[in-house]
Design a protein around this motif. Structure first.
Motif, mmCIF file in Angstrom:
data_model
loop_
_atom_site.group_PDB
_atom_site.id
_atom_site.type_symbol
_atom_site.label_atom_id
_atom_site.label_comp_id
_atom_site.label_asym_id
_atom_site.label_seq_id
_atom_site.Cartn_x
_atom_site.Cartn_y
_atom_site.Cartn_z
ATOM 1 N N LEU A 1 50.343 34.657 36.738
ATOM 2 C CA LEU A 1 50.730 33.456 35.993
ATOM 3 C C LEU A 1 51.925 32.709 36.576
ATOM 4 O O LEU A 1 52.133 31.553 36.244
ATOM 5 C CB LEU A 1 51.012 33.824 34.528
ATOM 6 C CG LEU A 1 49.797 34.404 33.772
ATOM 7 C CD1 LEU A 1 50.212 34.891 32.402
ATOM 8 C CD2 LEU A 1 48.672 33.383 33.672
ATOM 9 N N TYR B 1 50.702 38.540 34.007
ATOM 10 C CA TYR B 1 49.255 38.566 34.274
ATOM 11 C C TYR B 1 48.473 38.299 32.998
ATOM 12 O O TYR B 1 48.844 38.742 31.921
ATOM 13 C CB TYR B 1 48.834 39.935 34.840
ATOM 14 C CG TYR B 1 49.347 40.211 36.233
ATOM 15 C CD1 TYR B 1 50.540 40.918 36.427
ATOM 16 C CD2 TYR B 1 48.668 39.757 37.353
ATOM 17 C CE1 TYR B 1 51.036 41.156 37.698
ATOM 18 C CE2 TYR B 1 49.152 39.989 38.637
ATOM 19 C CZ TYR B 1 50.334 40.687 38.797
ATOM 20 O OH TYR B 1 50.819 40.909 40.057
ATOM 21 N N GLU B 2 47.329 37.613 33.180
ATOM 22 C CA GLU B 2 46.343 37.431 32.105
ATOM 23 C C GLU B 2 45.136 38.260 32.528
ATOM 24 O O GLU B 2 44.513 37.936 33.543
ATOM 25 C CB GLU B 2 45.974 35.945 32.005
ATOM 26 C CG GLU B 2 45.006 35.632 30.877
ATOM 27 C CD GLU B 2 45.604 35.947 29.514
ATOM 28 O OE1 GLU B 2 46.780 35.602 29.295
ATOM 29 O OE2 GLU B 2 44.914 36.602 28.700
ATOM 30 N N SER B 3 44.857 39.372 31.825
ATOM 31 C CA SER B 3 43.824 40.315 32.265
ATOM 32 C C SER B 3 42.593 40.322 31.386
ATOM 33 O O SER B 3 42.675 40.062 30.186
ATOM 34 C CB SER B 3 44.403 41.730 32.267
ATOM 35 O OG SER B 3 44.810 42.064 33.568
ATOM 36 N N ARG B 4 41.442 40.618 32.012
ATOM 37 C CA ARG B 4 40.192 40.717 31.261
ATOM 38 C C ARG B 4 39.316 41.777 31.923
ATOM 39 O O ARG B 4 39.207 41.814 33.152
ATOM 40 C CB ARG B 4 39.473 39.368 31.258
ATOM 41 C CG ARG B 4 38.132 39.425 30.519
ATOM 42 C CD ARG B 4 37.413 38.103 30.577
ATOM 43 N NE ARG B 4 35.989 38.303 30.276
ATOM 44 C CZ ARG B 4 35.087 37.336 30.360
ATOM 45 N NH1 ARG B 4 35.455 36.125 30.735
ATOM 46 N NH2 ARG B 4 33.825 37.595 30.086
ATOM 47 N N SER C 1 42.562 39.995 36.831
ATOM 48 C CA SER C 1 43.912 39.667 36.385
ATOM 49 C C SER C 1 44.396 38.416 37.102
ATOM 50 O O SER C 1 44.411 38.370 38.333
ATOM 51 C CB SER C 1 44.859 40.829 36.690
ATOM 52 O OG SER C 1 44.349 42.035 36.138
ATOM 53 N N ARG D 1 47.831 44.976 32.130
ATOM 54 C CA ARG D 1 47.542 44.578 30.749
ATOM 55 C C ARG D 1 48.806 44.399 29.912
ATOM 56 O O ARG D 1 48.821 43.615 28.971
ATOM 57 C CB ARG D 1 46.601 45.595 30.093
ATOM 58 C CG ARG D 1 45.187 45.546 30.663
ATOM 59 C CD ARG D 1 44.272 46.591 30.045
ATOM 60 N NE ARG D 1 42.900 46.453 30.571
ATOM 61 C CZ ARG D 1 41.913 47.305 30.270
ATOM 62 N NH1 ARG D 1 42.138 48.338 29.451
ATOM 63 N NH2 ARG D 1 40.707 47.137 30.784
ATOM 64 N N PRO E 1 53.582 40.403 31.205
ATOM 65 C CA PRO E 1 53.495 38.981 30.842
ATOM 66 C C PRO E 1 53.150 38.081 32.030
ATOM 67 O O PRO E 1 52.759 36.934 31.839
ATOM 68 C CB PRO E 1 54.887 38.665 30.299
ATOM 69 C CG PRO E 1 55.786 39.719 30.847
ATOM 70 C CD PRO E 1 54.950 40.936 31.035
#
Ligand SMILES: Nc1ncc2ncn(CCCCCNC(=O)c3cc(-c4ccc(F)cc4)cc(O)c3O)c2n1
Ligand SMILES: [Mg+2]
Length: 214
Positions: A213, A189-192, A210, A184, A187
């Motif tokens: 990127l 990774y784009e996590s949800r 995740s 989280r 930079p």
């Protein structure tokens, strides 16, 4: 000595599922674990989230860390396109033996490569042994304190590419707090977070997705 929980799970599949029908294998395990004895499969609730992420990613090469009895291997492999492959790593030989039989009962043995051993030892061998350039999808469901070191290992071995999706089970229960911090605040990774519940219970749990990127 009596049978083990995985052996009883296999028996339930052989008794209640239809050979070659992955859906019936999944239902037989879920029924058994909900009504007879709990087991640490990702389960039906979190399984629906796994299915939807898989359908979105449609991976050519997928990696699973922690096979256990093969429930999520069946869930994943049944959704793969014809020439796609799932490599799944299991540490415990007894679990691996049951998983092979459950995966075969579902008719998915040609899509799944089950490798016995520790993730930390096997991840660096993925390229040379299986000719993997990179993974499109990784399902983390093994020792919760191995999620961070193994994610770093996958990065260092060049096994992640732009767009690779990591999906981690149990980020709330038993919990993987270090992993959540890692993906989280990173930079790269784009996590949800996908809220759900611990398999076959009302206890809160969820999956963290995740996207790598670069
Ligand atoms: N390094 C390496 N490489 C390869 C490997 N293969 C296997 N392992 C070892 C994995 C050992 C099992 C991991 N899974 C869990 O511990 C787990 C636990 C619960 C749970 C339990 C009790 C509760 F009260 C509540 C929740 C629920 C889950 O969904 C879990 O997935 C490896 N290790
Ligand atoms: Mg799990």
């Amino acid at each position: 000595t009596g049978s083990s929980r995985p052996q009883r799970m296999l028996k339930a599949v052989q008794k209640n599922a239809t050979k070659g029908d992955p859906k019936s294998v999944i239902s037989a395990i879920d029924y058994y674990c909900r009504h007879k004895e709990w087991a640490m499969n990702v389960g039906d609730d979190k399984g629906l989230i796994l299915d939807s992420v898989l359908t979105e990613v449609n991976p050519s090469t997928a990696l699973e860390l922690g096979t256990y009895c093969g429930y999520s291997s069946v869930r994943i492999a049944r959704l793969l396109s014809p020439d796609s492959k799932l490599i799944t790593i299991e540490f415990n030989p007894a679990f691996a033996a049951i998983a092979r039989q459950i995966i075969a009962y579902a008719g998915l043995q040609d899509k799944v490569i089950l490798v016995e051993g520790a993730s930390g030892d096997l991840i660096p061998k993925m390229k040379e042994r299986f000719g993997i350039k990179s993974f499109d999808f990784v399902f983390l469901d093994h020792w919760k304190d191995r999620y961070v070191p193994d994610t770093k290992l996958l990065e260092d071995c060049g096994l992640l590419k732009k767009g690779t999706v990591l999906l981690a089970d149990n980020v709330i229960c038993p919990g993987a707090p270090e992993y959540l911090k890692y993906v989280r605040n990173n930079p790269r990774y784009e996590s949800r977070y996908y809220p759900s519940n611990l398999e076959y219970t009302k206890v809160e749990d969820g999956l963290e997705k995740s996207v790598f990127l670069e």
